[in-house]
Design a protein around this motif. Structure first.
Motif, PDB file in Angstrom:
ATOM      1  N   GLY A 117     -25.052  54.073  19.475  1.00 24.03           N
ATOM      2  CA  GLY A 117     -25.120  54.009  20.935  1.00 24.03           C
ATOM      3  C   GLY A 117     -24.709  55.352  21.505  1.00 24.03           C
ATOM      4  N   GLY A 118     -24.866  55.483  22.800  1.00 25.84           N
ATOM      5  CA  GLY A 118     -24.360  56.684  23.476  1.00 25.84           C
ATOM      6  C   GLY A 118     -25.137  57.945  23.183  1.00 25.84           C
ATOM      7  N   VAL A 119     -26.403  57.811  22.761  1.00 26.21           N
ATOM      8  CA  VAL A 119     -27.260  59.012  22.699  1.00 26.21           C
ATOM      9  C   VAL A 119     -27.374  59.583  24.115  1.00 26.21           C
ATOM     10  CG1 VAL A 119     -29.666  59.746  22.399  1.00 26.21           C
ATOM     11  CG2 VAL A 119     -28.524  58.398  20.618  1.00 26.21           C
ATOM     12  N   HIS A 120     -27.448  58.679  25.090  1.00 28.32           N
ATOM     13  CA  HIS A 120     -27.309  59.049  26.502  1.00 28.32           C
ATOM     14  C   HIS A 120     -25.889  58.648  26.937  1.00 28.32           C
ATOM     15  CE1 HIS A 120     -31.902  58.681  26.579  1.00 28.32           C
ATOM     16  NE2 HIS A 120     -31.592  59.958  26.686  1.00 28.32           N
ATOM     17  N   GLY A 121     -25.160  59.586  27.522  1.00 26.65           N
ATOM     18  CA  GLY A 121     -23.732  59.386  27.769  1.00 26.65           C
ATOM     19  C   GLY A 121     -23.395  58.396  28.861  1.00 26.65           C
ATOM     20  N   ASP A 122     -24.385  57.979  29.656  1.00 24.97           N
ATOM     21  CA  ASP A 122     -24.133  57.035  30.756  1.00 24.97           C
ATOM     22  C   ASP A 122     -24.647  55.630  30.422  1.00 24.97           C
ATOM     23  OD1 ASP A 122     -26.831  57.600  30.831  1.00 24.97           O
ATOM     24  OD2 ASP A 122     -26.931  57.852  33.022  1.00 24.97           O
ATOM     25  N   GLU A 123     -24.882  55.378  29.126  1.00 22.74           N
ATOM     26  CA  GLU A 123     -25.377  54.057  28.713  1.00 22.74           C
ATOM     27  C   GLU A 123     -24.266  53.378  27.919  1.00 22.74           C
ATOM     28  OE1 GLU A 123     -29.240  54.633  26.944  1.00 22.74           O
ATOM     29  OE2 GLU A 123     -29.957  55.719  28.697  1.00 22.74           O
ATOM     30  N   TYR A 124     -23.385  52.705  28.666  1.00 25.03           N
ATOM     31  CA  TYR A 124     -22.094  52.286  28.126  1.00 25.03           C
ATOM     32  C   TYR A 124     -22.134  50.990  27.323  1.00 25.03           C
ATOM     33  CZ  TYR A 124     -20.630  55.723  31.564  1.00 25.03           C
ATOM     34  OH  TYR A 124     -20.484  56.871  32.287  1.00 25.03           O
ATOM     35  N   ASP A 125     -23.075  50.120  27.652  1.00 24.06           N
ATOM     36  CA  ASP A 125     -23.037  48.752  27.110  1.00 24.06           C
ATOM     37  C   ASP A 125     -23.191  48.729  25.594  1.00 24.06           C
ATOM     38  OD1 ASP A 125     -24.389  49.262  29.722  1.00 24.06           O
ATOM     39  OD2 ASP A 125     -23.882  47.142  30.035  1.00 24.06           O
ATOM     40  N   GLY A 126     -24.072  49.585  25.061  1.00 21.51           N
ATOM     41  CA  GLY A 126     -24.280  49.651  23.614  1.00 21.51           C
ATOM     42  C   GLY A 126     -23.043  50.167  22.890  1.00 21.51           C
ATOM     43  N   MET A 127     -22.336  51.117  23.522  1.00 23.95           N
ATOM     44  CA  MET A 127     -21.130  51.671  22.889  1.00 23.95           C
ATOM     45  C   MET A 127     -20.120  50.555  22.633  1.00 23.95           C
ATOM     46  SD  MET A 127     -20.510  55.034  25.286  1.00 23.95           S
ATOM     47  CE  MET A 127     -21.883  55.928  26.034  1.00 23.95           C
ATOM     48  N   GLU A 128     -19.900  49.720  23.652  1.00 30.88           N
ATOM     49  CA  GLU A 128     -18.927  48.636  23.526  1.00 30.88           C
ATOM     50  C   GLU A 128     -19.443  47.553  22.571  1.00 30.88           C
ATOM     51  OE1 GLU A 128     -15.944  48.345  24.118  1.00 30.88           O
ATOM     52  OE2 GLU A 128     -15.578  46.188  24.067  1.00 30.88           O
ATOM     53  N   ALA A 129     -20.758  47.296  22.626  1.00 30.49           N
ATOM     54  CA  ALA A 129     -21.344  46.282  21.733  1.00 30.49           C
ATOM     55  C   ALA A 129     -21.100  46.667  20.270  1.00 30.49           C
ATOM     56  CB  ALA A 129     -22.838  46.130  22.009  1.00 30.49           C
ATOM     57  N   ILE A 130     -21.257  47.944  19.943  1.00 32.72           N
ATOM     58  CA  ILE A 130     -21.073  48.393  18.557  1.00 32.72           C
ATOM     59  C   ILE A 130     -19.622  48.192  18.123  1.00 32.72           C
ATOM     60  CG2 ILE A 130     -21.014  50.475  17.105  1.00 32.72           C
ATOM     61  CD1 ILE A 130     -23.571  51.348  18.719  1.00 32.72           C
ATOM     62  N   ARG A 131     -18.682  48.584  18.995  1.00 31.34           N
ATOM     63  CA  ARG A 131     -17.265  48.367  18.627  1.00 31.34           C
ATOM     64  C   ARG A 131     -16.991  46.890  18.381  1.00 31.34           C
ATOM     65  NH1 ARG A 131     -16.467  52.832  22.233  1.00 31.34           N
ATOM     66  NH2 ARG A 131     -16.436  51.461  24.041  1.00 31.34           N
ATOM     67  N   ARG A 132     -17.580  46.007  19.206  1.00 28.96           N
ATOM     68  CA  ARG A 132     -17.321  44.570  19.045  1.00 28.96           C
ATOM     69  C   ARG A 132     -17.919  44.029  17.751  1.00 28.96           C
ATOM     70  NH1 ARG A 132     -17.831  42.108  25.132  1.00 28.96           N
ATOM     71  NH2 ARG A 132     -16.450  43.699  25.993  1.00 28.96           N
ATOM     72  N   VAL A 133     -19.172  44.404  17.462  1.00 27.53           N
ATOM     73  CA  VAL A 133     -19.789  43.912  16.224  1.00 27.53           C
ATOM     74  C   VAL A 133     -18.983  44.379  15.021  1.00 27.53           C
ATOM     75  CG1 VAL A 133     -21.811  44.069  14.722  1.00 27.53           C
ATOM     76  CG2 VAL A 133     -22.119  43.719  17.177  1.00 27.53           C
ATOM     77  N   LEU A 134     -18.570  45.654  15.033  1.00 32.83           N
ATOM     78  CA  LEU A 134     -17.810  46.174  13.894  1.00 32.83           C
ATOM     79  C   LEU A 134     -16.448  45.485  13.777  1.00 32.83           C
ATOM     80  CD1 LEU A 134     -18.608  48.665  11.911  1.00 32.83           C
ATOM     81  CD2 LEU A 134     -20.138  48.245  13.827  1.00 32.83           C
ATOM     82  N   ALA A 135     -15.823  45.199  14.931  1.00 35.13           N
ATOM     83  CA  ALA A 135     -14.505  44.550  14.907  1.00 35.13           C
ATOM     84  C   ALA A 135     -14.611  43.128  14.365  1.00 35.13           C
ATOM     85  CB  ALA A 135     -13.892  44.549  16.308  1.00 35.13           C
ATOM     86  N   GLU A 136     -15.758  42.484  14.621  1.00 30.90           N
ATOM     87  CA  GLU A 136     -15.897  41.072  14.254  1.00 30.90           C
ATOM     88  C   GLU A 136     -16.543  40.867  12.883  1.00 30.90           C
ATOM     89  OE1 GLU A 136     -18.142  39.704  17.596  1.00 30.90           O
ATOM     90  OE2 GLU A 136     -16.433  39.906  18.970  1.00 30.90           O
ATOM     91  N   THR A 137     -16.941  41.967  12.229  1.00 30.80           N
ATOM     92  CA  THR A 137     -17.591  41.832  10.919  1.00 30.80           C
ATOM     93  C   THR A 137     -16.529  41.859   9.819  1.00 30.80           C
ATOM     94  OG1 THR A 137     -19.624  42.839  11.727  1.00 30.80           O
ATOM     95  CG2 THR A 137     -19.267  42.880   9.347  1.00 30.80           C
ATOM     96  N   ASP A 138     -16.575  40.862   8.957  1.00 31.59           N
ATOM     97  CA  ASP A 138     -15.578  40.723   7.889  1.00 31.59           C
ATOM     98  C   ASP A 138     -16.095  41.396   6.619  1.00 31.59           C
ATOM     99  OD1 ASP A 138     -13.754  39.961   6.007  1.00 31.59           O
ATOM    100  OD2 ASP A 138     -14.012  37.789   6.300  1.00 31.59           O
ATOM    101  N   PRO A 139     -15.416  42.445   6.150  1.00 33.84           N
ATOM    102  CA  PRO A 139     -15.872  43.135   4.931  1.00 33.84           C
ATOM    103  C   PRO A 139     -15.975  42.196   3.733  1.00 33.84           C
ATOM    104  CG  PRO A 139     -14.000  44.293   5.938  1.00 33.84           C
ATOM    105  CD  PRO A 139     -14.160  43.011   6.688  1.00 33.84           C
ATOM    106  N   ALA A 140     -15.162  41.143   3.720  1.00 35.83           N
ATOM    107  CA  ALA A 140     -15.140  40.243   2.562  1.00 35.83           C
ATOM    108  C   ALA A 140     -16.427  39.437   2.445  1.00 35.83           C
ATOM    109  CB  ALA A 140     -13.938  39.301   2.657  1.00 35.83           C
TER     110      ALA A 140
END
Ligand SMILES: [Zn+2]
Length: 318
Positions: free
Chosen positions: A51-74
């Motif tokens: 996300g954030g190839v364009h610096g004013d497109e915020y929603d994808g940036m937060e979406a990526i952090r959430r998906v990564l936070a909720e993904t279980d490596p196990a």
């Protein structure tokens, strides 16, 4: 097996974060591509979501952090690489383009390792990110200046590579876009990797757009077999092509149709008025179709984009 991307290595079942360096700011701080990597305990494909190839497109940036936070490596099969904000200098400027060299990063791929900062950034992405991944999902919004209907860009000529993840993104509109080059998507496709751009929202940051992007990424992960569950597909998808309308007069922009709205030829989509209220220009649907993007910033200057209009090219059934 340990996974490596740029200087970042991640053992199976682990989560790490790090930076692919591109340069140093005048503050003496490292500049580059921030990564969050989850290497699943079981083998599988490497999916990169940026996300954030364009610096004013915020929603994808937060979406990526959430998906990564909720993904279980196990329980993850394969590796998930999240790049929440590719273009930090554009994010710092709260702008589509870089605050360092004013380039639009999404038009200058594959970049140049000896060029300006944005060119170096694109080159680092092509040289270090693309070879280390099996598929790329590039999250965008309509930007601060406009709002876009939720849609997936499957680049014309690369349907065989990209349609699978394109349909799994879950939006009913498939834009056979990409006559313009210079995108991260095209560089990945040219390297033989499935790659799509997912667009939704814009104008400002909205939780509902973050949720749409999270849903797309999760469904693509199901499609690739990285997490449990069957990927949900729609019965039909509508293929569209896009036409950019630009204003011939500067003034105040008034939109008369919303992104995603169906229009008949000649329907009013927007108006440009002067400060006294006189109508300087009317933007009308050039044919029957769907409004894809509408300007939300009211200031409009001669030659600015005001509408992207979608002509229906056909139906697609999975
Ligand atoms: Zn964008």
């Amino acid at each position: 097996m340990t996974y490596t991307i740029g200087p970042v290595s991640c053992a199976p079942g682990e989560r790490v974060q790090g930076l692919i360096p591109v340069g140093v700011s005048t503050y003496g701080v490292d500049l580059g591509i921030p990564l969050i990597v989850i290497n699943g305990a079981a083998p599988g494909p490497v999916l990169c979501v940026d996300g954030g190839v364009h610096g004013d497109e915020y929603d994808g940036m937060e979406a990526i952090r959430r998906v990564l936070a909720e993904t279980d490596p196990a329980t993850l099969r394969g590796t998930l690489v999240g790049i929440p904000c590719v273009n930090a200098p554009a994010f710092e400027a709260a702008a589509r383009t870089s605050g360092l060299d004013h380039a639009n990063l999404n038009r200058i791929f594959p970049g140049d390792p000896d060029g300006s900062y944005s060119l170096r950034l694109a080159a680092a992405f092509v040289e270090q990110v693309i070879p280390a991944v099996d598929a790329l999902v590039d999250l965008h919004t309509g930007g601060a200046y406009g709002e876009i209907a939720p849609l997936t860009i499957v680049q014309g000529g690369y349907e065989e590579l990209a349609t699978g993840i394109g349909l799994a993104a879950g939006h009913p509109l498939i834009w056979k876009g990409g006559k313009w080059g210079g995108t991260a998507r095209l560089s990945a496709l040219q390297a033989g990797k499935p790659a799509i751009t997912v667009e939704a929202g814009g104008g400002t940051y909205r939780e509902e757009t973050v949720a749409l992007h999270v849903r797309s990424v999760r469904n693509i992960m199901r499609h690739l077999g990285m997490i449990d569950g069957q990927a949900e597909l729609l019965d039909t998808y509508t293929e569209v092509s896009g036409t950019f309308a630009r204003s011939s007069a500067g003034g105040f922009f008034l939109g008369h149709a919303d992104p995603g709205e169906e229009c008949k030829q000649g329907d009013l989509i927007g108006r440009v008025v002067d400060h006294y209220g006189a109508i300087l220009e009317e933007i009308r649907a050039p044919q029957d179709g769907i409004v894809l993007w509408v300007r939300r910033i009211r200031t409009v200057r001669t030659g600015d984009e005001v509408v992207i209009f979608g002509a229906v090219e056909g139906e697609l059934r999975p």
